[in-house]
Design a protein around this motif. Structure first.
Motif, short mmCIF file in Angstrom:
data_model
loop_
_atom_site.label_atom_id
_atom_site.label_comp_id
_atom_site.label_asym_id
_atom_site.label_seq_id
_atom_site.Cartn_x
_atom_site.Cartn_y
_atom_site.Cartn_z
N ILE A 93 -50.68 0.64 38.42
CA ILE A 93 -49.82 0.89 37.25
C ILE A 93 -49.67 -0.40 36.45
O ILE A 93 -49.28 -1.43 36.99
N ILE A 94 -50.01 -0.32 35.17
CA ILE A 94 -49.74 -1.44 34.25
C ILE A 94 -48.69 -0.93 33.26
O ILE A 94 -48.94 0.04 32.56
N PRO A 95 -47.53 -1.56 33.21
CA PRO A 95 -46.48 -1.09 32.30
C PRO A 95 -46.95 -1.08 30.85
O PRO A 95 -47.73 -1.95 30.44
N GLU A 258 -43.63 -5.95 38.80
CA GLU A 258 -44.35 -4.87 38.13
C GLU A 258 -45.73 -4.61 38.72
O GLU A 258 -46.44 -3.73 38.27
N TYR A 259 -46.12 -5.39 39.70
CA TYR A 259 -47.48 -5.25 40.23
C TYR A 259 -47.51 -4.26 41.39
O TYR A 259 -46.55 -4.17 42.17
N SER A 260 -48.61 -3.52 41.50
CA SER A 260 -48.74 -2.59 42.62
C SER A 260 -50.20 -2.55 43.05
O SER A 260 -51.08 -3.09 42.38
N PRO B 34 -51.37 8.36 34.83
CA PRO B 34 -50.35 7.59 34.13
C PRO B 34 -49.44 8.52 33.32
O PRO B 34 -49.89 9.53 32.77
N SER B 35 -48.17 8.18 33.33
CA SER B 35 -47.23 8.92 32.50
C SER B 35 -46.29 7.92 31.85
O SER B 35 -46.24 6.76 32.26
N LYS B 36 -45.55 8.39 30.86
CA LYS B 36 -44.71 7.47 30.10
C LYS B 36 -43.63 6.85 30.99
O LYS B 36 -43.36 5.66 30.94
N LEU B 37 -43.04 7.70 31.83
CA LEU B 37 -41.98 7.21 32.71
C LEU B 37 -42.52 6.21 33.71
O LEU B 37 -41.90 5.19 34.01
N LYS B 38 -43.70 6.52 34.26
CA LYS B 38 -44.29 5.66 35.28
C LYS B 38 -44.61 4.29 34.71
O LYS B 38 -44.51 3.28 35.38
N GLN B 39 -45.01 4.28 33.44
CA GLN B 39 -45.44 3.03 32.84
C GLN B 39 -44.30 2.28 32.16
O GLN B 39 -44.53 1.26 31.52
N SER B 40 -43.07 2.80 32.30
CA SER B 40 -41.96 2.08 31.68
C SER B 40 -41.61 0.87 32.55
O SER B 40 -41.89 0.84 33.74
N THR B 41 -41.01 -0.13 31.90
CA THR B 41 -40.66 -1.35 32.61
C THR B 41 -39.52 -1.09 33.58
O THR B 41 -38.59 -0.35 33.26
N TYR B 42 -39.61 -1.69 34.76
CA TYR B 42 -38.57 -1.48 35.77
C TYR B 42 -37.32 -2.25 35.42
O TYR B 42 -37.37 -3.45 35.17
N GLY B 45 -33.81 1.26 37.34
CA GLY B 45 -33.69 2.69 37.09
C GLY B 45 -33.07 3.04 35.76
O GLY B 45 -33.02 4.20 35.38
N GLU B 46 -32.61 2.04 35.02
CA GLU B 46 -32.06 2.30 33.69
C GLU B 46 -33.18 2.22 32.66
O GLU B 46 -34.26 1.71 32.94
N GLU B 47 -32.90 2.70 31.46
CA GLU B 47 -33.83 2.49 30.35
C GLU B 47 -33.89 1.00 30.06
O GLU B 47 -32.84 0.36 29.93
N PRO B 48 -35.07 0.42 29.98
CA PRO B 48 -35.13 -1.03 29.71
C PRO B 48 -34.50 -1.37 28.36
O PRO B 48 -34.74 -0.69 27.37
#
Lengths: 361, 141
Positions: A93-95, A258-260, B34-42, B45-48
């Protein structure tokens, strides 16, 4: 030098038609795969041992491999192998918000910085891939290369935890690099060479007839230099009690949040490779390298490799012991230890070593 | 001599290739949805909230500067250490003078409080930590 030996070996075999360039490439591939195997096996074994050591120190039993599905062998021996396989089949996964190019580049820089440092480590009398005349300097220069990868990873992730972790980590590593280098210079004063084999050879024989003539035992200043170097080395590998960059309770996972998958695996691999290098340098400079602890006993090529690896593994185990014994330092304490304690200490140590070597001659 | 550095160059290429092979293997074996949620910044658990590329605390810059000075000095020390035995007392004295000058610098930085993580001892622009402390004292919090 092992590369030369490998080239001759390839040229003499049925592969002789390759000529010098071909033989050189083949020799480097053989040596490189061997080093990569060492790095990977060391990481896999060390992670398992670390988990077991942690478990025993905390009165647990650690990984035992009793779960459903993949059975991780007796006493969980295959636990880390299973972990490595799991990482291989994990989604990459790349953000979306990350800087894609730098995000991809960062693991390369971090891993290569650790990987190419192995070139100059003398594993035994004749087993050193590139016998530089500036060997020690080369290792220090190359292993500090990793900081760039670390900062890149933190910056490119576009994640607040990552950036914080990377900044703290970089500040920590560069702070501890100076005491580490100065404590090594105290030994170079006495040897008069930066060549790893020359440093090792300067430690043959005995002191006071009992102890081996290693630099830890040779004089009080090199004795202290060993401890300064080892403490700074633990800090440079970002391990507890200096693991603020990845303090789980504050920063999630620091710069590699962010790395996996495989990219994360290479971060982990380079961390353990760095541990090996720090311990390897400590062994070569202070603990007599591939020399036997009892002079004259069990010497030779194979035993040299055995002693070197044995000493490195011993120091790695001490690092683990320290990790599970001490609590984590605070950031300000960390900086204080480096700039206000280790740095002046290393300087006075260097002067002491200089005066000692003049006074003795 | 050149063969040694050639080995290093070849190792850099080989290491990069090994990493690429590992990433390629992962591409073959691992799923990719890949999905939008998966690729969002951690962010717990909140919206970045906004970007992480912000202005950073100056203390890191100060540490980088001090590091730079001392690292250059370490680079000077390496060749000095190698020839130390040939030069003897003269080398020790000369390097001693050099290091004392640097040490005056370190003492200055130390006294100014730049080595402290939270800098409280400042003359001008006393900083927000100080203001917090003063406010706390004023309102007896």
């Amino acid at each position: 030098m092992t590369i030369t030996w490998l080239i001759e070996w390839v040229n003499d075999s049925w592969l002789g038609f390759l000529g010098l360039p071909g033989a050189f490439i083949l020799a480097v591939i053989i040596a490189g795969l061997a080093i990569f195997g060492l790095v990977a096996v060391h990481a896999i074994v060390a992670v398992y041992v670390e988990r077991k050591v942690a478990a025993f120190m905390q009165d647990r039993i650690g990984p035992m491999g009793q779960g459903p599905g993949l059975h991780a062998g007796k006493w969980g021996l295959l636990q880390t192998v299973a972990d490595a396989l799991k990482l291989l089949v994990k989604e990459d996964i790349i953000p979306a918000a990350a800087d894609r190019k730098l995000f991809v580049l960062a693991p390369f820089i971090l891993f290569l910085g650790a990987f190419i440092a192995f070139v100059a480590l003398p594993f035994s009398e004749s087993l050193v891939l590139a016998d530089f005349n500036v060997g020690l300097f080369y290792i220090l220069a190359v292993s500090s290369f990793g900081v760039i990868g670390l900062i890149l990873a933190g910056w490119a992730s576009n994640n607040k935890w990552s950036l914080y972790g990377a900044m703290r980590s970089a500040a920590q590593i560069i702070s501890y690099e100076i005491p580490a280098a100065i404590s090594l210079i105290a030994v170079i004063l006495l040897v008069g060479s930066l060549n790893m084999q020359a440093i090792t050879s300067a430690q043959s024989g005995t002191v006071w007839g009992i102890l081996p003539n290693w630099f830890v035992f040779q004089n009080p200043f090199t004795f202290m230099a060993f401890f300064i170097y080892f403490i700074a080395g633990i800090a440079e590998t970002n391990r507890t009690p200096f693991d603020i960059p990845e303090a789980e309770s504050e920063l999630v996972a620091g710069f590699h949040t962010e790395y996996s998958g495989m990219r994360w695996a290479f971060f982990f691999l380079s961390e353990y490779a760095n541990m090996f290098i720090v311990c390897g340098v400590a062994v070569v400079v202070f603990l007599g390298g591939w020399q036997s602890p009892i002079p004259g006993l069990m010497t030779g090529r194979i035993w040299g490799l055995f002693w070197f690896m044995g000493k490195v593994v011993f120091l790695v185990l001490i690092m683990m012991w320290i990790r599970w014994t001490f609590p984590r330092l605070r950031v300000d304490q960390l900086m204080n230890v480096s700039w206000k304690v280790l740095l002046p200490l290393a300087f006075f140590n260097l002067f002491g070593a200089g005066i000692w070597s003049l006074w003795l001659d | 001599m050149y063969r040694e550095y050639g080995t290093v160059l070849a190792f850099i290429l080989l290491g990069a290739i090994l990493l690429m092979v590992a990433l390629w293997l992962q591409k073959l074996l691992a799923p990719s949805h890949p999905s939008k949620l998966k690729q969002s910044t951690y962010e717990c658990g909140e919206e970045p909230e906004g970007s992480a590329w912000v202005q950073f605390n100056i203390r890191f810059y100060v540490i980088a500067l001090i590091f730079l000075i001392f690292d250059v000095e370490v680079v000077f020390l390496f060749p000095w250490a190698v020839v130390f035995k040939d030069l003897g007392l003269l080398a020790l004295v000369e390097m001693g003078i050099f290091l004392v000058i640097l040490f005056v610098g370190l003492a200055y930085v130390w006294r100014k409080g730049d080595l402290d993580w939270v800098k409280l001892r400042v003359k001008f622009a006393r900083g927000r930590y100080h203001r917090i402390a003063e406010n706390n004292a004023k309102h007896k919090v």
